[in-house]
Design a protein around this motif. Structure first.
Motif, PDB file in Angstrom:
ATOM      1  N   ARG A  89      35.534  44.093  44.160  1.00 11.46           N
ATOM      2  CA  ARG A  89      35.470  42.665  44.459  1.00 11.46           C
ATOM      3  C   ARG A  89      35.507  42.440  45.965  1.00 11.46           C
ATOM      4  O   ARG A  89      35.682  43.390  46.736  1.00 11.46           O
ATOM      5  N   GLU A  90      35.368  41.181  46.364  1.00 15.41           N
ATOM      6  CA  GLU A  90      35.538  40.775  47.749  1.00 15.41           C
ATOM      7  C   GLU A  90      36.701  39.798  47.818  1.00 15.41           C
ATOM      8  O   GLU A  90      36.766  38.852  47.025  1.00 15.41           O
ATOM      9  N   ASP A 122      40.238  31.960  35.906  1.00 12.11           N
ATOM     10  CA  ASP A 122      39.179  32.945  36.157  1.00 12.11           C
ATOM     11  C   ASP A 122      38.992  33.208  37.645  1.00 12.11           C
ATOM     12  O   ASP A 122      38.594  34.313  38.042  1.00 12.11           O
ATOM     13  N   ILE A 123      39.320  32.229  38.506  1.00 10.82           N
ATOM     14  CA  ILE A 123      39.291  32.470  39.945  1.00 10.82           C
ATOM     15  C   ILE A 123      40.453  33.380  40.340  1.00 10.82           C
ATOM     16  O   ILE A 123      40.293  34.294  41.156  1.00 10.82           O
ATOM     17  N   VAL A 124      41.620  33.153  39.754  1.00  7.20           N
ATOM     18  CA  VAL A 124      42.776  34.035  39.995  1.00  7.20           C
ATOM     19  C   VAL A 124      42.423  35.471  39.628  1.00  7.20           C
ATOM     20  O   VAL A 124      42.702  36.412  40.376  1.00  7.20           O
ATOM     21  N   ASP A 125      41.786  35.641  38.470  1.00 12.72           N
ATOM     22  CA  ASP A 125      41.405  36.988  38.030  1.00 12.72           C
ATOM     23  C   ASP A 125      40.433  37.639  39.004  1.00 12.72           C
ATOM     24  O   ASP A 125      40.531  38.843  39.288  1.00 12.72           O
ATOM     25  N   GLN A 126      39.494  36.864  39.513  1.00 11.70           N
ATOM     26  CA  GLN A 126      38.507  37.428  40.442  1.00 11.70           C
ATOM     27  C   GLN A 126      39.163  37.833  41.753  1.00 11.70           C
ATOM     28  O   GLN A 126      38.838  38.889  42.319  1.00 11.70           O
ATOM     29  N   ILE A 127      40.095  37.047  42.243  1.00 11.03           N
ATOM     30  CA  ILE A 127      40.792  37.377  43.489  1.00 11.03           C
ATOM     31  C   ILE A 127      41.605  38.659  43.332  1.00 11.03           C
ATOM     32  O   ILE A 127      41.602  39.531  44.204  1.00 11.03           O
ATOM     33  N   GLY A 128      42.312  38.775  42.207  1.00 10.59           N
ATOM     34  CA  GLY A 128      43.179  39.936  42.008  1.00 10.59           C
ATOM     35  C   GLY A 128      42.511  41.138  41.385  1.00 10.59           C
ATOM     36  O   GLY A 128      43.105  42.212  41.314  1.00 10.59           O
TER      37      GLY A 128
END
Length: 396
Positions: free
Chosen positions: A281-282, A358-364
């Motif tokens: 991820r970024e 889903d944004i939390v999941d993408q960040i982590g």
């Protein structure tokens, strides 16, 4: 002749020294020849003697391990592979006798087919888990294991003092290996290592997040000390990255856009693999993480490893980073909190600003459940940055 005598385990051929050593009779089944012989590539008796002595010492050590491996000793699982001579031969030629496939042979099949692109941790976990079974129940054919064996295995793991979560991982590995090998070789069986009861919560302690005030205190100390170790803490504190993810970064993985914003690209490297596919991820760098990025890029001239002290060998030494940094961190955080607690804190911080899950999941880099989440490439970095800036607790 005097040169020959001065170089033990050597013989001369056309002026070149050769090493020669006979394989002990009890170990010959591990070899294709009864003796080991090869050129030492030197005409000097002094050089040949040194090389031969080193080779003989290495052989003595290896033969000791082979003898220990064949003995019925506690701790066999700690030996590399921990398999019998039959299983080792199966590993070399790719064949396994279906009628007598043992657990050690199942490990070889599993690692040969599923472990070719996996790291050493994957191999060690498989070898260790099945080594525990072999220590407790013996190295039996897969169809010979019974529920009583699985229960005895459970009791042995509990007696070792393992927490419920660790027992779950070990049982999961054993089940996977048996199921995979049986399916691959067409063996029909009911896996006795499934549905074994034990207290999964025994010995498991919750990892507490670090409160915002403690995070500010830690960040202030990082700014004050301003060195490589503290840059790593500051980077983790305001991103929630796993420690190994951050420690294995290259300077080239830290990108700056036209507006001066920094982003870390988390991607697999030969020296540091990622835990899951969703870990790629970024991550926008804000607060103390941005400060750390600026400091380390300046110190390393923007090239090479971001944290060279933890990348001195072919593998990122996340264990050394964890030991040293957690020791330093301890006075500033609640009891039981570690560097990994920053990851828990980041999730709570994003919840507190009502960031979508889903944004939390993408960040982590957490896996988001649901078929629809497998479509597309995810949220733009600018959207992630907005939410992370909302959740920042930086002191600067």
């Amino acid at each position: 002749m005097s040169e020959y005598i001065s170089a033990p385990h050597c013989f001369l051929k056309d002026g070149i020294f050769y090493f020669q050593r006979r394989v002990p009779a009890e170990l010959r089944r591990h070899y294709t020849s009864s003796k080991i012989s090869y050129s030492l590539r030197t005409r000097s008796a002094r050089v040949a003697s040194a090389r031969a002595a080193r080779a003989a010492s290495q052989l003595d050590e290896y033969w000791y391990h082979l003898r220990s491996q064949d003995a019925d000793l506690p701790g066999k699982h700690m030996l590399r592979l921990g398999v019998s001579g039959t299983a080792r031969q199966a590993f070399e030629d790719g064949s396994v006798n279906i009628d007598c496939m043992s657990l050690s042979e199942a490990v070889v099949t599993y690692l040969r087919l599923k472990g070719c692109d996996k790291g050493i941790t994957f191999h060690r976990a498989a070898e260790r888990a099945c080594g525990y079974v072999i220590d407790t129940c013996g190295d039996k054919p897969l169809t010979s294991y019974r529920k009583a064996d699985a229960n005895a295995f459970r009791d042995a793991l509990i007696a070792r003092g393992m927490a419920g979560s660790s027992i779950t991982r070990v049982f999961g590995t054993v089940r996977s290996i048996i199921n995979f090998a049986a399916n691959e070789e067409g063996i029909e069986l009911t896996n006795p290592f499934g549905k074994v009861y034990y207290d999964r919560s025994a010995g498991v302690s919750d990892r507490r997040p670090i409160p915002a005030e403690a995070i500010r205190t830690v960040q202030a100390e990082c700014y004050r000390l301003d060195d490589e170790m503290r840059w790593l803490v500051a980077l983790v504190a305001d991103t929630g990255m796993r420690l190994a993810e951050a420690a294995g970064l290259l300077c080239e993985d830290i990108m700056q856009d036209a507006d001066g914003n920094f982003t870390a690209r988390i991607t697999p490297h030969p020296w540091r693999r990622l835990k899951t596919a969703s870990s790629t991820r970024e991550v926008p760098l804000v607060g103390s993480a941005r400060w750390a990025a600026e400091r380390l890029l300046d110190a390393q001239d923007g090239t090479g490893f971001a944290f060279p002290r933890y990348n001195k060998t072919g593998t990122t030494n996340a264990n050394a980073a964890s030991a040293g940094l957690n020791k330093w961190l301890k006075p500033y955080v609640p009891d039981g909190a570690t560097l990994h607690s920053f990851r828990h804190s980041m999730r709570d911080r994003l919840r507190a600003v009502e960031c979508p899950a889903d944004i939390v999941d993408q960040i982590g880099g957490w896996q988001t459940e649901g078929l629809g989440h497998g479509y597309g490439t995810g949220y733009p970095v600018a959207v992630l940055r907005k939410w992370m800036q909302s959740a920042t607790v930086s002191v600067a």
